[in-house]
Design an enzyme around this catalytic site. Structure first.
Site, mmCIF file in Angstrom:
data_model
loop_
_atom_site.group_PDB
_atom_site.id
_atom_site.type_symbol
_atom_site.label_atom_id
_atom_site.label_comp_id
_atom_site.label_asym_id
_atom_site.label_seq_id
_atom_site.Cartn_x
_atom_site.Cartn_y
_atom_site.Cartn_z
ATOM 1 N N ASP A 324 25.642 -83.553 -17.532
ATOM 2 C CA ASP A 324 26.700 -82.913 -17.180
ATOM 3 C C ASP A 324 26.589 -81.348 -17.391
ATOM 4 O O ASP A 324 26.151 -80.891 -18.383
ATOM 5 C CB ASP A 324 28.006 -83.566 -18.040
ATOM 6 C CG ASP A 324 29.430 -82.951 -17.392
ATOM 7 O OD1 ASP A 324 29.743 -83.227 -16.166
ATOM 8 O OD2 ASP A 324 30.049 -82.481 -18.141
ATOM 9 N N GLU A 353 23.451 -81.581 -13.103
ATOM 10 C CA GLU A 353 24.595 -81.228 -12.168
ATOM 11 C C GLU A 353 24.340 -79.837 -12.065
ATOM 12 O O GLU A 353 24.975 -78.965 -12.962
ATOM 13 C CB GLU A 353 25.932 -81.865 -12.922
ATOM 14 C CG GLU A 353 27.047 -81.474 -12.163
ATOM 15 C CD GLU A 353 28.423 -81.451 -12.787
ATOM 16 O OE1 GLU A 353 29.530 -81.559 -12.453
ATOM 17 O OE2 GLU A 353 28.413 -81.173 -14.164
ATOM 18 N N ASP A 420 35.015 -86.434 -8.739
ATOM 19 C CA ASP A 420 35.204 -84.793 -8.746
ATOM 20 C C ASP A 420 35.920 -84.429 -7.525
ATOM 21 O O ASP A 420 36.358 -83.113 -7.365
ATOM 22 C CB ASP A 420 34.597 -83.967 -9.245
ATOM 23 C CG ASP A 420 34.036 -84.052 -10.755
ATOM 24 O OD1 ASP A 420 34.771 -84.239 -11.479
ATOM 25 O OD2 ASP A 420 32.810 -84.018 -11.244
#
Length: 591
Positions: A324, A353, A420
């Site tokens: 992340d 990410e 998201d």
């Protein structure tokens, strides 16, 4: 000949080891400026005896440039090379020292790939390019054990909010592995599973413990083993950029301030730590006070996080990490992270990410791949929303794939929606036809496709929190037609290597203002034409091909090429996945 547009550097995505024997060489030129590029190459210590010429293959172009590629396997892993550039009216040679009209005979002035060292080759795990991922948001997938439900849990299927809970857990996932197996899934990406206070769990309070509302470490081990028995790999979400406010070192800093032994674990701008006028006096993820940013340069922080990452690989048997906010963590940390993980399991998948250009992280010393958000945007804009035409889509795809080494494209994580974003069906305006178009494109490009839980049965939803609805398990309320579509796409992709990696990727029809697009994928075994029409009206195209029969693999009409032409007719938002008969193997002659 436009010399200003010509670009090559003997590194990064322009010259790299594809494997321990093969070097890929690329060149950029002005679009439609050259008719042919020839790579002149040989061994620097035996040039006269080893010099050879190789016609370079033209890759998909973008709106400004053409990209050329050659594959070379030098017997002694050394390579000196130059380029012969041919246009309709001119011929030039290009070497490291510049351009010249006469053929260079001295290799010392040429480009140099000194040596193909095996340890330097960027090598993602081979299994990834064949994988089909399924993303699970654990709190909303299935409630299999009501005894661990959080306080105030709501009945399954209610309206999702940022702070409510429905009781999804590991047992619920275990109970529904058959659904994933029936679909054809070979890998799961879990959103965070570790102890945290929120329903999304991106505010980790204990990196060594499964959240008590999900289950236990032992139950996760059982789940991982059950997945492996079904041929399904498991990737967890690692949040190493920041912790949660209940992380014990941060609580100690809150209590003891500058005197805390953990004071340097975080980035404190002003003591005592506090939130003033809505802004924290310490660095955080964005401006979220409950997610303090970790100082990953600190030796103790690094030791703790790397130890946690190693534990879940070594003791629980997971197959990879999704990282992340990966681009906000220092690269030294990620280099040590890679060494730590690969020492335990060289086949583990390390996925970052990153939303923008990711080449610095894809040199073989940090990540195996990144989440392919540029591809996401292109597919959504073309197929889901219809705001770009086939030519713009093709040009942007050409630019994207030329930006990275082939192995990075083959191991990319190709998603169309997630926790998201708006759900894919909602992005498609509720149109199943557009959704089928988008997913077809997702499954025929290099990279590992990922399905967000529930997409396969017709879940819709706006952005967070609406995209985090409870999974629908009542088959009477599931869209089984969509399920069969995903199931069929997965089966076709698994059966044909040409749709996964390697071989040829090209666009045989992509015209300005035209919503109809035809993509070509082929290798030594198969030849495919993928035709998609993102427009609201029927469309057709006549392609020049050799004689042959084309079989429709997604239930439509077969096509036969006659008189050197293949006509493809598609309804509004229609598509065709055509495979040539193996015994005829016709080829597209060209645009």
């Amino acid at each position: 000949m436009n010399l200003e547009s010509i670009l090559h550097r003997p590194k990064a995505n322009w010259a790299y080891g594809y494997d321990t024997r093969t070097i890929h060489i690329r060149l950029r030129t002005k679009k439609d400026d050259l008719n042919e590029v020839i790579l002149i190459h040989g061994d620097k210590y035996a040039w006269d005896r080893t010099v050879s010429r190789l016609v370079m293959k033209k890759l998909p172009s973008d709106d400004r440039f053409d990209y050329w590629q050659a594959e070379v396997q030098p017997s002694l892993r050394r390579l000196r090379y130059s380029f012969l550039l041919r246009s309709a009216s001119e011929e030039l040679y290009f070497e490291e020292k510049g351009f010249r009209e006469d053929e260079p005979l001295d290799p010392n002035g040429m480009f140099d790939f000194p040596y193909l060292n095996a340890v330097d080759v960027y090598t993602p795990p081979a299994w990834v390019k064949d994988a089909v991922f399924y993303q699970i948001f654990p709190e909303r997938f299935a409630n299999g054990d009501t005894s661990n439900d959080p306080e105030g849990v709501l009945p399954w299927g209610g309206v999702p909010k940022p702070d409510n809970f429905f009781g999804g857990d590991l047992q619920g996932i275990l109970d529904h592995l058959g659904h994933l197996q029936e679909l054809g899934i070979t890998a799961i990406y879990f959103n965070p599973l570790f102890q945290a206070t929120t329903n999304h769990k991106y505010d980790t309070s204990d990196y060594m413990k499964v959240d008590s509302h999900f289950g236990t470490n032992e139950l996760l081990k059982q789940l991982v083993d059950a997945c492996h028995e079904r041929g399904i790999r498991v990737m967890l979400d690692a949040v190493f950029n920041h912790s949660g406010k209940e992380f014990l070192p941060f609580k100690d800093v809150q209590k003891n301030g500058e005197k805390s032994k953990y004071a340097d674990w975080f980035h404190v701008m002003e003591w005592p730590i506090a939130v003033k006028d809505g802004l924290p006096t310490y660095e955080t993820f964005a401006f979220e006070p409950l997610m303090p940013k970790l100082n990953t340069e600190h030796p103790e922080v690094k030791e703790y996080l790397l130890g946690a990452a190693k534990y879940w690989i070594e003791e629980i048997g997971i197959d990879g990490w999704r990282l992340d906010v990966a681009n906000e963590v220092d690269m030294h940390f990620w280099r040590d992270f890679r060494k730590t993980i690969k020492a335990v399991n060289p086949d583990a998948y390390i996925l970052g990410e990153i939303f923008h250009d990711s080449l610095p992280w894809l040199q073989g010393d940090q990540f195996d791949a990144v989440m392919n958000y540029p591809l996401t945007k292109l597919v959504v804009d073309y197929a889901a929303k219809g705001v770009i035409d086939g030519q713009v889509f093709a040009h942007k795809i050409g630019e994207l794939f030329a930006s990275y080494p082939d192995q990075a494209n083959e191991a990319a994580f190709n998603l169309l929606d997630s926790h998201d974003t708006e759900r894919l069906l909602t992005l498609c305006g509720g149109s199943k036809e557009r959704m089928k178009l988008a997913t077809l494109l997702q499954f025929v490009f290099p990279g590992a496709p990922c399905i967000y839980y529930g997409d396969e049965v017709g879940l819709d939803g706006d952005g967070d929190p609406d995209c985090r609805k409870c999974m629908e398990w009542d088959e009477d309320k599931q869209d089984r037609d969509l399920f069969r579509h995903f199931q069929q796409l997965i089966a076709i992709r698994k059966e044909h290597r040409a749709l996964r990696s390697g071989g040829t990727l090209g666009f045989v029809h992509a015209a300005e203002g035209d919503d109809l697009l035809v993509i070509e994928r082929k290798d030594e075994h198969d030849h495919f034409l993928i035709a998609v029409n993102s427009g609201g009206e029927a469309a057709s195209v006549l392609l020049p091909v050799q004689q042959g029969q084309w079989t429709e693999l997604l239930g439509g009409t077969d096509h036969a090429a006659t008189a050197g032409k293949l006509k493809i007719e598609l309804p509004a938002h229609g598509f065709a996945l055509l495979r040539s008969a193996p015994h005829t193997n016709p080829v597209v002659i060209g645009l």
